[in-house]
Design an enzyme around this catalytic site. Structure first.
Site, PDB file in Angstrom:
ATOM      1  N   LYS A 113       0.837  -1.211   0.000  1.00 16.36           N
ATOM      2  CA  LYS A 113       0.000   0.000   0.000  1.00 16.36           C
ATOM      3  C   LYS A 113       0.867   1.255   0.000  1.00 16.36           C
ATOM      4  O   LYS A 113       1.500   1.585   1.000  1.00 16.36           O
ATOM      5  CB  LYS A 113      -0.941   0.056   1.198  1.00 16.36           C
ATOM      6  CG  LYS A 113      -1.999   1.135   0.954  1.00 16.36           C
ATOM      7  CD  LYS A 113      -2.647   1.694   2.184  1.00 16.36           C
ATOM      8  CE  LYS A 113      -1.841   2.752   2.865  1.00 16.36           C
ATOM      9  NZ  LYS A 113      -1.749   4.031   2.107  1.00 16.36           N
TER      10      LYS A 113
ATOM     11  N   GLU B 224       9.917   0.755  10.596  1.00 14.77           N
ATOM     12  CA  GLU B 224      10.950   1.764  10.387  1.00 14.77           C
ATOM     13  C   GLU B 224      10.256   3.109  10.556  1.00 14.77           C
ATOM     14  O   GLU B 224       9.447   3.499   9.722  1.00 14.77           O
ATOM     15  CB  GLU B 224      11.573   1.585   9.004  1.00 14.77           C
ATOM     16  CG  GLU B 224      12.956   2.194   8.910  1.00 14.77           C
ATOM     17  CD  GLU B 224      12.925   3.527   8.233  1.00 14.77           C
ATOM     18  OE1 GLU B 224      12.804   4.547   8.959  1.00 14.77           O
ATOM     19  OE2 GLU B 224      13.015   3.560   7.011  1.00 14.77           O
TER      20      GLU B 224
ATOM     21  N   CYS C 137      13.661  10.213   6.997  1.00 14.90           N
ATOM     22  CA  CYS C 137      13.599   9.726   8.374  1.00 14.90           C
ATOM     23  C   CYS C 137      14.977   9.793   9.049  1.00 14.90           C
ATOM     24  O   CYS C 137      15.073   9.972  10.250  1.00 14.90           O
ATOM     25  CB  CYS C 137      13.065   8.308   8.409  1.00 14.90           C
ATOM     26  SG  CYS C 137      13.873   7.247   7.203  1.00 14.90           S
TER      27      CYS C 137
ATOM     28  N   GLU D 179      10.575  15.188  15.715  1.00 17.53           N
ATOM     29  CA  GLU D 179      10.871  15.090  14.294  1.00 17.53           C
ATOM     30  C   GLU D 179      10.062  16.149  13.550  1.00 17.53           C
ATOM     31  O   GLU D 179       8.842  16.222  13.683  1.00 17.53           O
ATOM     32  CB  GLU D 179      10.487  13.689  13.790  1.00 17.53           C
ATOM     33  CG  GLU D 179      10.826  13.480  12.331  1.00 17.53           C
ATOM     34  CD  GLU D 179      10.560  12.049  11.863  1.00 17.53           C
ATOM     35  OE1 GLU D 179       9.422  11.574  12.021  1.00 17.53           O
ATOM     36  OE2 GLU D 179      11.497  11.435  11.343  1.00 17.53           O
TER      37      GLU D 179
HETATM   38  P1  NAI Z   1       1.771   8.050   8.417  1.00 17.01           P
HETATM   39  O1  NAI Z   1       2.486   7.133   9.328  1.00 17.01           O
HETATM   40  O2  NAI Z   1       0.357   8.396   8.726  1.00 17.01           O
HETATM   41  O3  NAI Z   1       1.761   7.414   6.937  1.00 17.01           O
HETATM   42  C1  NAI Z   1       2.621   6.425   6.456  1.00 17.01           C
HETATM   43  C2  NAI Z   1       1.819   5.344   5.761  1.00 17.01           C
HETATM   44  O4  NAI Z   1       0.987   4.689   6.703  1.00 17.01           O
HETATM   45  C3  NAI Z   1       0.881   5.833   4.675  1.00 17.01           C
HETATM   46  O5  NAI Z   1       0.843   4.903   3.626  1.00 17.01           O
HETATM   47  C4  NAI Z   1      -0.454   5.879   5.383  1.00 17.01           C
HETATM   48  O6  NAI Z   1      -1.572   5.781   4.517  1.00 17.01           O
HETATM   49  C5  NAI Z   1      -0.365   4.670   6.267  1.00 17.01           C
HETATM   50  N1  NAI Z   1      -1.231   4.662   7.446  1.00 17.01           N
HETATM   51  C6  NAI Z   1      -1.765   5.724   8.111  1.00 17.01           C
HETATM   52  N2  NAI Z   1      -2.484   5.299   9.167  1.00 17.01           N
HETATM   53  C7  NAI Z   1      -2.405   3.944   9.180  1.00 17.01           C
HETATM   54  C8  NAI Z   1      -2.923   2.923  10.038  1.00 17.01           C
HETATM   55  N3  NAI Z   1      -3.660   3.215  11.116  1.00 17.01           N
HETATM   56  N4  NAI Z   1      -2.610   1.640   9.775  1.00 17.01           N
HETATM   57  C9  NAI Z   1      -1.844   1.322   8.714  1.00 17.01           C
HETATM   58  N5  NAI Z   1      -1.338   2.236   7.869  1.00 17.01           N
HETATM   59  C10 NAI Z   1      -1.609   3.537   8.093  1.00 17.01           C
HETATM   60  O7  NAI Z   1       2.636   9.341   8.275  1.00 17.01           O
HETATM   61  P2  NAI Z   1       2.194  10.802   7.759  1.00 17.01           P
HETATM   62  O8  NAI Z   1       0.922  11.215   8.423  1.00 17.01           O
HETATM   63  O9  NAI Z   1       2.216  10.804   6.298  1.00 17.01           O
HETATM   64  O10 NAI Z   1       3.383  11.694   8.325  1.00 17.01           O
HETATM   65  C11 NAI Z   1       3.391  12.113   9.682  1.00 17.01           C
HETATM   66  C12 NAI Z   1       4.784  12.193  10.217  1.00 17.01           C
HETATM   67  O11 NAI Z   1       5.348  10.895  10.265  1.00 17.01           O
HETATM   68  C13 NAI Z   1       5.743  13.001   9.370  1.00 17.01           C
HETATM   69  O12 NAI Z   1       5.643  14.371   9.640  1.00 17.01           O
HETATM   70  C14 NAI Z   1       7.063  12.418   9.798  1.00 17.01           C
HETATM   71  O13 NAI Z   1       7.455  13.014  11.005  1.00 17.01           O
HETATM   72  C15 NAI Z   1       6.743  10.964  10.049  1.00 17.01           C
HETATM   73  N6  NAI Z   1       7.073  10.121   8.877  1.00 17.01           N
HETATM   74  C16 NAI Z   1       8.178   9.318   8.938  1.00 17.01           C
HETATM   75  C17 NAI Z   1       8.547   8.574   7.835  1.00 17.01           C
HETATM   76  C18 NAI Z   1       9.731   7.706   7.833  1.00 17.01           C
HETATM   77  O14 NAI Z   1      10.319   7.493   6.779  1.00 17.01           O
HETATM   78  N7  NAI Z   1      10.116   7.109   8.935  1.00 17.01           N
HETATM   79  C19 NAI Z   1       7.804   8.648   6.569  1.00 17.01           C
HETATM   80  C20 NAI Z   1       6.627   9.480   6.631  1.00 17.01           C
HETATM   81  C21 NAI Z   1       6.311  10.184   7.748  1.00 17.01           C
END
Ligand code: NAI
Ligand code: MG
Length: 490
Positions: A196, A270, A304, A401
């Site tokens: 996804k 991660e 990240c 972050e």
């Molecule tokens: P997010 O964690 O909500 O999104 C990442 C993925 O998870 C997306 O595909 C999203 O649709 C999915 N997702 C969201 N809720 C879910 C759930 N309950 N169960 C399963 N999958 C779910 O991150 P978001 O809102 O895009 O970004 C928020 C913050 O997270 C950013 O500001 C950053 O600080 C951090 N982040 C860290 C990343 C990394 O590479 N470690 C990547 C993206 C965001």
């Protein structure tokens, strides 16, 4: 002009002007609508719903993408299970390898198309998608293709077996590359996948679906379901998924951990980071400044493992900050498709809002912000490269972050203090060390609680090298031999 602004004019050298050099969009044909990729074909979502994905540099809609609900996720998992039982798990590793090699080669052949599409959907500069994201995505498929017939050498013990269906949820910062990180080891190990992509950047994964068709993978070996958090939640909760791999926010990672607790299903996470980039007084200064810039302004700080905390030895702090400002003033922000652009667009309105909020908190708590004052385009989501000085370890911007082009500078006196400050975080994904002394690099690397420690460089990736975190940055490793272990059963 006041003395202060005179000072500032002297300090920064103006950006050199270049004629616009946009990469042509013509190479990629974006469909009006994308369906779900299930069992080898593009299919209508059961509830018929779609959502739009936009270009964050212009706010223009790019396409409509299917919204997968629980029923679609179930169909995808069933397709993956059938493909696992009937084809993929029975196929000799050397045969699986051929398919994975083919994906890698087609990514190379269609590299320009992928790079342009990635920059349009994500907002990152074409130079990065072209020179980093796409070549690395191909490299991960090449690397893991080579492992498919050598699984008995992954580690000690009996010949390992695949787990079954992998459910993989990825974020928007490296959409194609994260798809490669997830799919390549899973497929090499003999698992089938349901992936996804993030809701703001689904297009490169859908082009990858096209590539997977072109590579003639057996139907159901890779399935791609698009949607937002609810779709991701349905995928990770599905009992038919034997292994979940997630990259994204710490908050969602924790939620997924609760969903899987006690289920016996495998999980790797991660999550976020708050990496320290540590510069000693004997460091090669020019290289260090380049590394700092690359560490936090690269990809708009949507990384990240971004070096979002700069720890400088006190005696050189002033010099480093001044040189950094000079370098920041020469960074070009604007059209992601322009080959001269260094800084592209922030991926979404929501992320931009988060960066503004945390930056304001930084100022309210007493830190001092500086940005080069570059012009921001009128439409789209933009944030100028910013550096905060007078930051205290207790400040919000030193702890949380930000995931944007915002750097917090702090100082230290001794190596021990550098280690203590660097480790003073709930995260532990990465760190950087800049010094001439090899012995000091090793001394630091032993003490830093971070999954990756770069020395005299930053943000370098190699498929043979494991990547992953300590503490709230998650667990499990991706890349290298270690990246196969979580997709194998013994
Ligand atoms: P997010 O964690 O909500 O999104 C990442 C993925 O998870 C997306 O595909 C999203 O649709 C999915 N997702 C969201 N809720 C879910 C759930 N309950 N169960 C399963 N999958 C779910 O991150 P978001 O809102 O895009 O970004 C928020 C913050 O997270 C950013 O500001 C950053 O600080 C951090 N982040 C860290 C990343 C990394 O590479 N470690 C990547 C993206 C965001
Ligand atoms: Mg988009």
């Amino acid at each position: 002009m006041t003395t202060a602004s005179n000072e500032r004019m002297k300090e920064v050298s103006p950006a050199i002007e270049y004629a616009p050099a946009p990469e042509s969009r013509a190479i990629v044909s974006i469909r009006e609508r994308y369906q779900l990729f299930i069992n080898g074909s593009f299919v209508e979502p059961q509830e018929g719903k779609y959502f739009s994905t936009i270009n964050p540099a212009t706010e223009e809609p790019l396409s409509e993408v299917a919204l997968a609900t629980e029923i679609d996720v179930d169909l995808a998992v069933m397709a993956a299970r059938r493909a696992f039982d009937e084809v993929w798990s029975r196929m000799p590793g050397r045969e699986r390898a051929k398919y994975i090699f083919r994906i890698a080669r087609i990514i190379q052949e269609r590299a320009r198309e992928l790079a342009v599409l990635e920059s349009l959907d994500n907002g990152k500069p074409i130079r990065e998608s072209r020179d980093v994201d796409v070549p690395l995505a191909a490299a991960y498929f090449f690397y893991y293709a080579g492992w498919a017939d050598k699984l008995e050498y992954v580690g000690p013990g009996p010949v390992p077996r695949p787990i079954g269906v992998a459910g993989q949820v990825i974020p928007w910062n490296f959409p194609l590359l994260m798809a490669a990180w997830k799919l390549a080891p899973a497929l090499a190990a003999g698992n089938t996948c349901v992936l996804k992509p993030a809701e703001t950047t689904p297009l490169s994964a859908l082009l990858l679906a096209d590539i997977i068709q072109q590579a003639e993978l057996p139907p159901g070996v890779v399935n791609i379901v698009t949607g937002a958090g609810e779709t991701g939640a349905a995928l990770v909760a599905h009992p038919g998924v034997g292994k979940v791999a997630f990259t994204g926010s710490t908050e969602v990672g924790k939620r997924i951990q609760r969903t899987l607790a006690g289920s016996g299903r495998r999980l790797t996470l991660e999550l976020g980071g708050k990496a320290a980039n540590i510069v000693f007084d004997d460091a090669p200064i020019n290289q260090a400044v380049e590394g700092i810039v690359n560490g936090i302004y690269f990809n708009q700080g949507h990384v990240c493992c971004a070096g979002s905390r700069l720890l400088v030895q006190e005696s050189i702090a002033e010099e480093i900050v001044e040189r950094l400002r000079r370098r920041m003033a020469s960074l070009r922000l604007g059209d992601p498709l322009d080959k001269n652009t260094d800084i592209g667009a922030i991926n979404s309105a929501g992320q931009l809002e988060k960066i503004h909020r945390l930056s304001k908190t930084g100022e309210a708590e007493g830190a001092v912000a500086w940005s080069s004052g570059c012009m921001l385009p009128e439409r789209g989501y933009w944030f100028p490269p910013t550096v905060f000085t007078k930051v205290e370890p207790a400040h919000t911007i030193a702890r949380e972050e930000i995931f944007g082009p915002v750097l917090s500078v702090m100082t230290f006196r001794t190596p021990a203090e550098a280690v203590q400050r660097a480790n003073n975080t709930v995260y532990g994904l990465s760190a950087g060390v800049w010094t001439e002394k090899g012995s000091r690099i090793l001394w630091m690397a032993e003490r830093l609680r971070a999954g990756v420690v770069w020395a005299n460089t930053y943000n370098r990736f190699d498929p043979a090298s494991p990547f992953g975190g300590f503490k709230e940055s998650g667990f499990g490793r991706e890349g290298g031999r270690h990246g196969l272990e979580s997709y194998l059963d013994r």
